[in-house]
Design a protein around this motif. Structure first.
Motif, PDB file in Angstrom:
ATOM      1  N   ASP A 100       0.815  -1.217   0.000  1.00 49.62           N
ATOM      2  CA  ASP A 100       0.000   0.000   0.000  1.00 49.62           C
ATOM      3  C   ASP A 100       0.849   1.269   0.000  1.00 49.62           C
ATOM      4  O   ASP A 100       0.337   2.365  -0.143  1.00 49.62           O
ATOM      5  N   ARG A 101       2.159   1.096   0.140  1.00 47.14           N
ATOM      6  CA  ARG A 101       3.038   2.261   0.102  1.00 47.14           C
ATOM      7  C   ARG A 101       3.555   2.539  -1.312  1.00 47.14           C
ATOM      8  O   ARG A 101       4.349   3.432  -1.518  1.00 47.14           O
ATOM      9  N   ARG A 102       3.119   1.754  -2.305  1.00 45.93           N
ATOM     10  CA  ARG A 102       3.658   1.859  -3.667  1.00 45.93           C
ATOM     11  C   ARG A 102       3.434   3.235  -4.283  1.00 45.93           C
ATOM     12  O   ARG A 102       4.210   3.663  -5.129  1.00 45.93           O
ATOM     13  N   ASP A 103       2.381   3.903  -3.868  1.00 51.60           N
ATOM     14  CA  ASP A 103       2.107   5.223  -4.434  1.00 51.60           C
ATOM     15  C   ASP A 103       3.224   6.209  -4.118  1.00 51.60           C
ATOM     16  O   ASP A 103       3.487   7.121  -4.889  1.00 51.60           O
ATOM     17  N   ILE A 104       3.878   6.003  -2.980  1.00 55.72           N
ATOM     18  CA  ILE A 104       5.005   6.864  -2.619  1.00 55.72           C
ATOM     19  C   ILE A 104       6.090   6.739  -3.686  1.00 55.72           C
ATOM     20  O   ILE A 104       6.691   7.719  -4.104  1.00 55.72           O
ATOM     21  N   MET A 105       6.295   5.519  -4.159  1.00 58.26           N
ATOM     22  CA  MET A 105       7.323   5.268  -5.170  1.00 58.26           C
ATOM     23  C   MET A 105       6.972   5.964  -6.486  1.00 58.26           C
ATOM     24  O   MET A 105       7.841   6.536  -7.143  1.00 58.26           O
ATOM     25  N   ILE A 106       5.709   5.883  -6.878  1.00 57.22           N
ATOM     26  CA  ILE A 106       5.284   6.550  -8.120  1.00 57.22           C
ATOM     27  C   ILE A 106       5.555   8.049  -8.016  1.00 57.22           C
ATOM     28  O   ILE A 106       6.007   8.686  -8.969  1.00 57.22           O
ATOM     29  N   ASP A 107       5.319   8.592  -6.835  1.00 58.18           N
ATOM     30  CA  ASP A 107       5.586  10.007  -6.605  1.00 58.18           C
ATOM     31  C   ASP A 107       7.090  10.296  -6.731  1.00 58.18           C
ATOM     32  O   ASP A 107       7.484  11.285  -7.354  1.00 58.18           O
ATOM     33  N   VAL A 108       7.913   9.432  -6.170  1.00 58.92           N
ATOM     34  CA  VAL A 108       9.374   9.589  -6.290  1.00 58.92           C
ATOM     35  C   VAL A 108       9.773   9.575  -7.771  1.00 58.92           C
ATOM     36  O   VAL A 108      10.516  10.432  -8.238  1.00 58.92           O
ATOM     37  N   VAL A 109       9.226   8.615  -8.522  1.00 64.33           N
ATOM     38  CA  VAL A 109       9.570   8.475  -9.941  1.00 64.33           C
ATOM     39  C   VAL A 109       9.217   9.742 -10.718  1.00 64.33           C
ATOM     40  O   VAL A 109      10.033  10.260 -11.482  1.00 64.33           O
ATOM     41  N   SER A 110       8.018  10.276 -10.480  1.00 63.79           N
ATOM     42  CA  SER A 110       7.648  11.448 -11.279  1.00 63.79           C
ATOM     43  C   SER A 110       8.441  12.682 -10.860  1.00 63.79           C
ATOM     44  O   SER A 110       8.774  13.510 -11.697  1.00 63.79           O
ATOM     45  N   ARG A 111       8.803  12.774  -9.584  1.00 67.54           N
ATOM     46  CA  ARG A 111       9.634  13.919  -9.179  1.00 67.54           C
ATOM     47  C   ARG A 111      11.055  13.802  -9.731  1.00 67.54           C
ATOM     48  O   ARG A 111      11.663  14.802 -10.098  1.00 67.54           O
ATOM     49  N   VAL A 112      11.564  12.591  -9.818  1.00 64.26           N
ATOM     50  CA  VAL A 112      12.881  12.389 -10.441  1.00 64.26           C
ATOM     51  C   VAL A 112      12.826  12.805 -11.913  1.00 64.26           C
ATOM     52  O   VAL A 112      13.696  13.522 -12.409  1.00 64.26           O
ATOM     53  N   ALA A 113      11.759  12.370 -12.590  1.00 61.56           N
ATOM     54  CA  ALA A 113      11.640  12.635 -14.027  1.00 61.56           C
ATOM     55  C   ALA A 113      11.559  14.123 -14.350  1.00 61.56           C
ATOM     56  O   ALA A 113      11.889  14.538 -15.459  1.00 61.56           O
ATOM     57  N   GLU A 114      11.136  14.911 -13.372  1.00 66.55           N
ATOM     58  CA  GLU A 114      11.065  16.366 -13.599  1.00 66.55           C
ATOM     59  C   GLU A 114      12.436  17.024 -13.535  1.00 66.55           C
ATOM     60  O   GLU A 114      12.600  18.166 -13.948  1.00 66.55           O
ATOM     61  N   GLN A 115      13.396  16.339 -12.936  1.00 61.52           N
ATOM     62  CA  GLN A 115      14.684  16.995 -12.680  1.00 61.52           C
ATOM     63  C   GLN A 115      15.893  16.281 -13.255  1.00 61.52           C
ATOM     64  O   GLN A 115      16.993  16.831 -13.254  1.00 61.52           O
ATOM     65  N   VAL A 116      15.706  15.050 -13.668  1.00 71.24           N
ATOM     66  CA  VAL A 116      16.847  14.244 -14.096  1.00 71.24           C
ATOM     67  C   VAL A 116      16.644  13.842 -15.553  1.00 71.24           C
ATOM     68  O   VAL A 116      15.685  13.139 -15.868  1.00 71.24           O
ATOM     69  N   PHE A 117      17.543  14.285 -16.437  1.00 77.25           N
ATOM     70  CA  PHE A 117      17.322  14.059 -17.865  1.00 77.25           C
ATOM     71  C   PHE A 117      18.318  13.074 -18.459  1.00 77.25           C
ATOM     72  O   PHE A 117      18.964  13.312 -19.467  1.00 77.25           O
ATOM     73  N   ILE A 118      18.423  11.950 -17.767  1.00 77.37           N
ATOM     74  CA  ILE A 118      19.130  10.781 -18.291  1.00 77.37           C
ATOM     75  C   ILE A 118      18.164   9.599 -18.122  1.00 77.37           C
ATOM     76  O   ILE A 118      17.198   9.700 -17.365  1.00 77.37           O
ATOM     77  N   PRO A 119      18.419   8.491 -18.809  1.00 79.64           N
ATOM     78  CA  PRO A 119      17.501   7.358 -18.676  1.00 79.64           C
ATOM     79  C   PRO A 119      17.518   6.783 -17.259  1.00 79.64           C
ATOM     80  O   PRO A 119      18.568   6.784 -16.604  1.00 79.64           O
ATOM     81  N   PHE A 120      16.373   6.342 -16.804  1.00 80.59           N
ATOM     82  CA  PHE A 120      16.368   5.596 -15.539  1.00 80.59           C
ATOM     83  C   PHE A 120      15.321   4.502 -15.553  1.00 80.59           C
ATOM     84  O   PHE A 120      14.322   4.581 -16.253  1.00 80.59           O
TER      85      PHE A 120
END
Lengths: 259, 203
Positions: free
Chosen positions: A57-77
């Protein structure tokens, strides 16, 4: 010619950065987004985020981490940990990851690899495998066995065979993680990495055991890996991305340098 | 305002996020009218040529892109968007948009150590100057993921090349159209700078 890639793996638990040592006694060491941004700015080639959150049930936290990373990091992950279905994969890709990283769920249900590969393309599917050195047997001729559940459960599956099967099913890359070497900082498992790199025709990312730039050099040459995963040597500030890369360039490897 | 063409072909949000980060206004749209009248167009894409062309035709985006090209709208193609602008693709034997005469062909590599797809960071060499590539220096690297590459009869339309088994075009251009085979949106600061150059470009 392609450059050898330096990739860092950030283990994320409950939205925070953690680094496991031999898969036990994980301790939180910081903020994954800040860390990812720092590595990006330092010239890292790629990132892996591994969700080690226990409760689903904590998986949504991870999705939030992923989208915040994608806003600032412009290399593949890529993102892994707890991805069991194409829908799970789709969520992290939509949140901004380039690739999904499947491990235990693919061992239990190999069709996950082909389903994800068909849905998103082979380039988006990374098969991660945890491997333990065992005595060679009829079942495990190479002496390298696939284990799951963070290294606790042996699967009676030969790592070389599993790597080839993964490629057939449509994985675009392999992460070969040595449980024996993980967290030791004594160097990558060169024999294992090389055996797998020679058995498949997709890129192999070596994981587990990197403690010094020399270790990366060894696995990228002798170990025939296309990329090396680094964790604690970067996370604890022992080396910077720039220092590791400068060393590898000095040894004659083709490496992407940023200013 | 840059319009990013949505045709169900992968990472459109990556391009949008990169533009957001740069403070460049953009919108994602699958509406042919919006594409036809757009100020600037980015045509990204990941996936197979055949399926992509099917969607473009079904949504009338093929004619919208052709019209925008004819009208002089600045267009930037990325990855699959660098392949579909050609006449033909070997992938699924697909007839493409034909904005630039040429064919998209599969890597046939003699060296068994070279893997397909060509995936990872590779150096891009500028072969003739272009405002969109003005910031590049020798050995600058970009991120690639592809199994097919553009092949042009007219080398005057090639602006940059890379090496993988042999030399192949990675940036092509004609008039108001420019296209790159690599993922500018995932190529770090150099890729962001390329997108910025496109936003400023006045062909």
């Amino acid at each position: 010619m392609l450059s050898k890639r330096i990739i860092s793996c950030l283990d994320v638990r409950d939205g925070k950065l953690a680094k496991s040592v031999k898969f036990v006694d994980t301790k939180d060491i910081g903020d994954p987004i800040g860390q990812a941004k720092k590595y990006y700015e330092d010239g890292l080639d790629e990132l892996v985020f591994y969700d080690i959150t226990a409760s689903s049930d904590r998986r949504d936290i991870m999705i939030d981490v992923v989208s915040r990373v994608a806003e600032q990091v412009f290399i593949p992950f890529s993102v892994g940990g707890g991805l069991r279905t194409v829908d799970d994969c789709s969520r992290v890709l939509l949140a901004g990851a380039e690739k999904v990283n499947v491990n235990s769920a693919a061992v239990k249900r190999p069709e996950l690899i082909s389903e994800a590969s068909k849905a998103f393309g082979a380039q988006a599917v990374v098969l991660s495998m945890d491997v333990l050195h065992v005595d060679p047997s009829a079942q495990i001729p190479s002496g390298y066995e696939i284990v799951i559940n963070g290294g606790r459960t042996p699967m009676g599956l030969d790592a070389i065979r599993w790597a080839q099967r993964g490629e057939e099913l449509g994985a675009g890359e392999l992460v070969v993680n040595s449980i024996d070497a993980d967290g030791t900082k004594q160097g990558y498992e060169l024999i294992l990495t090389r055996l797998i790199a020679e058995a498949v025709s997709i890129p192999v990312i070596a994981s587990g055991g990197g403690g010094k730039p020399e270790h990366l050099y060894a696995v990228l040459t002798e170990g025939k890996a296309d990329a090396a995963l680094v964790a604690s040597m970067l996370h604890y500030g022992e080396y910077t991305v720039g220092e590791i890369k400068a060393y590898l360039v000095g040894r004659g490897l083709k490496i992407r340098m940023v200013n | 305002m840059i319009t990013i063409v949505d045709y169900k072909a992968g990472n459109l949000t990556s391009v949008k996020r990169a533009l957001d980060h740069l403070g460049i206004t953009s919108q994602i749209s699958a509406d042919p009218d919006i594409v036809r009248k757009a100020e600037k167009v980015i045509f990204p894409g990941v996936g197979a040529a055949g399926a992509a062309m099917d969607v473009l035709k079904e949504w009338n985006l093929d004619s919208a892109l052709k019209a925008a090209f004819k009208n002089g709208t600045p267009i930037l193609g990325i990855c699959l968007g660098c392949q579909i602008i050609l006449t033909h693709s070997e992938e699924d034997d697909t007839h493409c948009l034909d904005l630039v005469p040429g064919a998209c062909v599969r890597f046939h590599l003699n060296d068994p150590t070279l893997k397909v797809p060509h995936m990872g960071w590779n150096a891009v060499t500028v072969t003739q100057p272009h405002p969109i590539l003005s910031h590049l220096r020798p050995d600058d690297e970009f991120y690639f993921v592809h199994s097919f590459y553009p092949q042009l009869a007219d080398m005057a339309k090639v602006y940059a090349t890379s090496e993988y088994g042999s030399t192949f075009p990675v940036a092509i251009g004609t008039n108001n159209l420019f296209a790159v085979q690599f993922h500018a949106e995932k190529s770090g600061p150099l890729g962001l700078r390329l997108l910025e150059n496109f936003a400023r470009w006045k062909p």
